[in-house]
Design a protein around this motif. Structure first.
Motif, short mmCIF file in Angstrom:
data_model
loop_
_atom_site.label_atom_id
_atom_site.label_comp_id
_atom_site.label_asym_id
_atom_site.label_seq_id
_atom_site.Cartn_x
_atom_site.Cartn_y
_atom_site.Cartn_z
N LEU A 1 -0.05 -39.24 -31.80
CA LEU A 1 -1.00 -37.90 -32.14
C LEU A 1 -1.73 -37.43 -30.84
O LEU A 1 -1.33 -36.86 -30.60
CB LEU A 1 -2.44 -38.28 -33.12
CG LEU A 1 -3.54 -37.52 -33.42
CD1 LEU A 1 -2.79 -36.20 -34.41
CD2 LEU A 1 -4.86 -37.97 -33.69
N TYR A 2 -1.46 -38.30 -30.09
CA TYR A 2 -1.53 -37.66 -28.58
C TYR A 2 -0.33 -37.15 -28.44
O TYR A 2 -0.57 -35.76 -27.17
CB TYR A 2 -1.80 -38.74 -27.93
CG TYR A 2 -2.52 -38.39 -26.37
CD1 TYR A 2 -4.13 -38.52 -25.69
CD2 TYR A 2 -1.61 -38.11 -25.57
CE1 TYR A 2 -3.85 -37.44 -24.37
CE2 TYR A 2 -2.06 -38.32 -23.78
CZ TYR A 2 -3.09 -37.91 -23.76
OH TYR A 2 -3.34 -37.08 -21.81
N TRP B 1 -4.67 -30.58 -24.63
CA TRP B 1 -3.74 -31.08 -26.11
C TRP B 1 -3.35 -29.81 -26.38
O TRP B 1 -2.78 -29.90 -26.57
CB TRP B 1 -4.61 -32.19 -26.21
CG TRP B 1 -3.71 -33.11 -28.06
CD1 TRP B 1 -2.80 -33.64 -27.42
CD2 TRP B 1 -3.72 -32.23 -29.00
NE1 TRP B 1 -2.29 -33.79 -28.62
CE2 TRP B 1 -3.01 -33.37 -30.05
CE3 TRP B 1 -3.79 -31.03 -29.30
CZ2 TRP B 1 -2.43 -32.88 -30.79
CZ3 TRP B 1 -3.67 -31.32 -31.55
CH2 TRP B 1 -2.83 -31.84 -31.49
N THR C 1 -4.05 -48.35 -36.08
CA THR C 1 -4.79 -46.95 -35.54
C THR C 1 -4.31 -47.04 -33.63
O THR C 1 -4.04 -45.88 -33.66
CB THR C 1 -6.10 -47.57 -35.58
OG1 THR C 1 -6.13 -48.25 -36.04
CG2 THR C 1 -6.26 -46.57 -34.98
N LEU C 2 -3.66 -47.82 -32.77
CA LEU C 2 -4.06 -47.24 -31.70
C LEU C 2 -2.24 -46.96 -31.60
O LEU C 2 -2.11 -45.41 -30.63
CB LEU C 2 -3.64 -48.85 -30.76
CG LEU C 2 -3.08 -48.57 -29.77
CD1 LEU C 2 -4.25 -47.84 -28.36
CD2 LEU C 2 -2.47 -50.16 -28.06
N TRP D 1 -5.49 -35.63 -22.57
CA TRP D 1 -7.11 -36.11 -22.35
C TRP D 1 -8.34 -35.15 -22.61
O TRP D 1 -9.42 -35.34 -23.40
CB TRP D 1 -7.43 -37.28 -21.61
CG TRP D 1 -7.65 -36.64 -20.45
CD1 TRP D 1 -5.87 -36.77 -19.03
CD2 TRP D 1 -8.20 -36.20 -19.55
NE1 TRP D 1 -7.21 -35.79 -18.46
CE2 TRP D 1 -8.50 -35.49 -18.08
CE3 TRP D 1 -10.06 -35.76 -19.55
CZ2 TRP D 1 -8.71 -34.91 -17.60
CZ3 TRP D 1 -11.11 -35.40 -18.84
CH2 TRP D 1 -10.53 -35.27 -17.37
N PHE E 1 -0.80 -44.95 -33.54
CA PHE E 1 -1.18 -44.02 -34.30
C PHE E 1 -1.90 -43.04 -33.41
O PHE E 1 -1.56 -42.09 -33.25
CB PHE E 1 -2.09 -43.94 -35.59
CG PHE E 1 -2.41 -42.66 -36.92
CD1 PHE E 1 -1.20 -42.00 -37.48
CD2 PHE E 1 -3.43 -42.14 -36.19
CE1 PHE E 1 -1.01 -40.90 -37.46
CE2 PHE E 1 -3.77 -40.39 -36.64
CZ PHE E 1 -2.78 -39.99 -37.71
N SER E 2 -2.79 -43.46 -32.74
CA SER E 2 -3.57 -42.53 -31.87
C SER E 2 -2.33 -42.29 -30.49
O SER E 2 -2.54 -40.93 -29.92
CB SER E 2 -4.80 -43.28 -31.22
OG SER E 2 -5.78 -43.52 -32.10
N VAL E 3 -1.61 -43.25 -30.03
CA VAL E 3 -0.98 -42.37 -28.95
C VAL E 3 0.81 -41.15 -30.28
O VAL E 3 0.92 -40.33 -29.26
CB VAL E 3 0.08 -43.53 -28.83
CG1 VAL E 3 2.17 -43.59 -28.08
CG2 VAL E 3 -0.58 -44.72 -28.11
#
Ligand SMILES: [Zn+2]
Length: 90
Positions: A10-11, A41, A3-4, A36, A6-8
């Motif tokens: 996506l960010y 973004w 998940t981390l 953020w 994937f989040s990075v």
């Protein structure tokens, strides 16, 4: 952990999309510093997806038989074996 990652991913999606653009470093900085905030973004994403402004291409008519030196780029006379500017073989 997945998940981390994937989040990075996506960010930094705007920076990944715009990585081959001329403004890639600007897109990356906006993405990194203001990503953020959701607005930052979105701005980075729009910038990454926007089309690039390509410079105008000018075509120059080349007389038949004329060749260009691969060393300096200057034109040589038809049938010439050496460049008149740098002396390299054409
Ligand atoms: Zn030359």
């Amino acid at each position: 952990m997945l998940t981390l990652a994937f989040s990075v991913l996506l960010y930094f999606l705007p920076a990944i999309i715009g990585r081959h653009k001329r403004d890639a470093s600007g897109i990356f900085l906006v993405n990194l510093l203001f990503g953020w905030t959701v607005i930052g973004w979105i701005i980075a994403m729009i910038w990454a997806c926007a089309s690039e402004d390509y410079g105008q291409v000018r075509f120059v008519e080349v007389p038949a038989g004329r060749r260009y030196c691969c060393q300096c780029g200057s034109a040589t006379y038809p049938g010439a074996h050496f460049c008149t500017a740098c002396g390299r073989t054409v």
